[in-house]
Design an enzyme around this catalytic site. Structure first.
Site, PDB file in Angstrom:
ATOM      1  CB  SER A   1     -31.961  21.027  65.539  1.00 51.17           C
ATOM      2  OG  SER A   1     -31.805  21.837  64.384  1.00 51.17           O
ATOM      3  CE  LYS A   2     -39.868  19.353  62.395  1.00 54.19           C
ATOM      4  NZ  LYS A   2     -39.702  19.414  60.974  1.00 54.19           N
ATOM      5  NE  ARG A   3     -34.164  26.551  63.194  1.00 49.91           N
ATOM      6  CZ  ARG A   3     -33.977  26.784  64.484  1.00 49.91           C
ATOM      7  NH1 ARG A   3     -34.871  26.382  65.360  1.00 49.91           N
ATOM      8  NH2 ARG A   3     -32.905  27.398  64.902  1.00 49.91           N
TER       9      ARG A   3
ATOM     10  N   GLY B   1     -32.188  19.383  59.383  1.00 42.91           N
ATOM     11  CA  GLY B   1     -32.716  18.471  58.381  1.00 42.91           C
ATOM     12  C   GLY B   1     -33.517  19.225  57.335  1.00 42.91           C
TER      13      GLY B   1
END
Ligand code: GLU
Length: 510
Positions: free
Chosen positions: A261-263, A265
């Site tokens: 997920s973006k989290r 990253g």
């Protein structure tokens, strides 16, 4: 007869393209090129509530940057257009009517409140054969009441009528045969009168059919929709030309379990988007591979191997090699762990393998932030870059490694001075200047031979002399081979730097 390969990448413009979406696009592209087929870019924008301005341009730019070519699309045109779903309303309307007329779908008037109430009342409520009889729809209401509601503009949806207890078979090139009982599926909404648009499911199937898509290659997250899609093809009478399904393995977190997920990253400090993204609403900026200094070829190589392998331990592939080698037989069912360090490694390898003059052109804008680039020839910049490229993972790091080729040091690293600049050093450096002056052929190999010979002849301390020399030229005791540096700088500049060192460096007592 073999069917002409036509594949599509069908993103919804709801934000920046996630790196997993990029991999889906890449696999579609590889497969299309391998079979001399067509690669379609279709914009699936039927959910107006999730539309994000700029997202479509972002998708185009990202694919272009990576060299993922599109044959048919909004920009490219093509004979199966329009390629944006919001421009295909009239087309969908016809198939909604066909499904209703054939009794494959029905109209439902249940309000969100009524649906919520049912969910409260019935545990695990699903709108299907067991419950549709209790709801407000064209199957339960008299025909004239249905007509009256529609005529008076009552909001309604069209739902797919799914027959219970049928075995639905999905054939997938990676997963084999997946069988699902139709009773587990709900009567999905296919169309909403509120915006006069179909939902994803109907629009997707109609377009794949009309655009003569041969293979639906998409992320594993769409596998649960596939049985419904199989039934929709059947209901529309298109089973014979149904595309072959291929559901790609998920990209997993680098650590732990679950989808990347973006989290992850943000938490671990790597981009999950190909290009930097500026959120038009929140103003939030998310980092991108391009802006971080990745080469598109490295990103493509890295992504290709997340879910596919060549069957042996080769790792370096150009796009053309990938087109040749790619196959679904070598795609894994299991999710692929996103190994960001490996991504860096690929970038390093691509920098290492890139021709110096090409790398120099990429480096030039960065160099221009620090010095007047017109003072240096392209050849000089290329040779400087060539000497340090093995020490970096990113083009942006080249400046730090190569700056002494462009500006003489003004300061000298204290710990190196302390260690290498002795009271007797200036006198030895003066002698070194004379040695260098006497060399006609200032090439790396020749000057090395002469300087080392002189050190030995006088029985000087090799490490101290060479490091003091380096200190005056580079400003610190690191960098590429000393005589490669002096060859490129030339004799005058080298001698000037040694003189400046003699004048400016003071021994520091240990
Ligand atoms: N619009 C869907 C998406 O955003 C497409 C899924 C598919 O390829 O069928 O991924």
């Amino acid at each position: 007869m073999e069917r002409q390969v036509r594949v599509r990448f069908a993103p919804s413009p709801t934000g920046p393209l996630h790196i997993g979406g990029v991999r889906t696009a890449l696999y579609n592209y590889l497969f299309a090129r391998q079979h001399n087929g067509a690669m379609i870019l279709r914009i699936e924008d039927t959910d107006s509530t999730r539309f994000v301005p700029g997202a479509e341009d972002y998708i185009n730019e990202a694919l272009h940057w990576l060299g993922i070519g599109i044959d048919e699309g909004v920009r490219e045109g093509g004979s199966y257009g329009p390629y944006k779903q919001s421009e295909r309303r009239d087309i969908y309307r016809k198939y909604v009517k066909q499904l209703l007329d054939n009794g494959k779908a029905y109209i439902a008037f249940d309000t969100p409140e009524e649906l919520d109430a049912k969910r409260q009342e019935i545990k695990n409520f699903q709108y299907d054969a067991s419950t549709r009889g209790m709801m407000r729809n064209s199957l339960t209401l008299p025909a004239d009441e249905v007509k009256r509601l529609i005529d008076s503009g009552t909001k309604h949806v069209v739902r797919f009528l799914i027959e219970p207890d049928r075995q639905v078979i999905v054939n997938d090139l990676i997963r084999g045969t997946v069988t699902v009982n139709s009773s587990t599926l709900d009567d999905k909404v296919l169309y909403k009168s509120a915006d006069d648009l179909p939902t994803y499911h109907l629009a997707n199937i109609v377009d794949d059919h009309l655009m003569e898509v041969s293979h639906v290659i998409r992320g594993e997250e769409w596998l649960p929709s596939a049985p419904l899609h199989v039934l929709l093809y059947e209901a529309l009478g298109w089973s014979e030309t149904m595309p072959q399904f291929v559901h790609l393995p998920l990209l997993l977190k680098p650590d732990g379990k679950g989808k990347l997920s973006k989290r992850d990253g943000d938490r671990l400090g790597f981009p999950v988007f190909p290009l930097e993204w500026h959120d038009p609403v929140s103003g939030e900026v998310s980092s991108g591979y391009r802006e971080r200094g990745y080469l598109p070829e490295a990103v493509v190589n890295f992504l290709a191997l997340l879910g596919w392998n060549p069957g042996d331990d080769r790792e370096m592939f150009t796009m053309d090699e990938l087109i040749k080698e790619f196959s679904f037989e070598h795609c894994s069912k299991k999710g692929a762990k996103f190994d960001f360090e490996k991504g860096k490694w690929f970038n390093h390898e691509y920098i290492m393998n890139m021709a110096d003059d090409k790398l120099a052109q990429i480096f030039k804008p960065i160099l221009a932030d620090h010095v007047d680039v017109t003072a240096f020839s392209d050849d000089y910049i290329a040779r400087a870059v060539g000497l340090v490229k093995g020490r970096v993972n990113f083009v942006s790091e080249l400046w730090d490694q190569a700056k002494f080729f462009f500006v003489a040091p003004k300061e000298y690293v204290e710990k190196d001075v302390r260690k290498r600049w002795k009271p007797e050093t200036p006198a030895i450096m003066r002698e070194l200047i004379e040695v260098l002056r006497s060399i006609d052929d200032f090439s790396s190999k020749n000057s090395e031979e002469i300087v080392l010979g002189w050190i030995k002849e006088h029985d000087y301390h090799m490490g101290n002399v060479m490091n003091a020399f380096r200190l005056t030229v580079v400003g610190e005791c690191k960098g590429p081979h000393m005589f490669d540096i002096t060859e490129l700088l030339g004799r005058d500049e080298t001698i000037e730097r040694i003189e400046r060192g003699i004048n400016n460096i003071q021994p520091i007592d240990a």
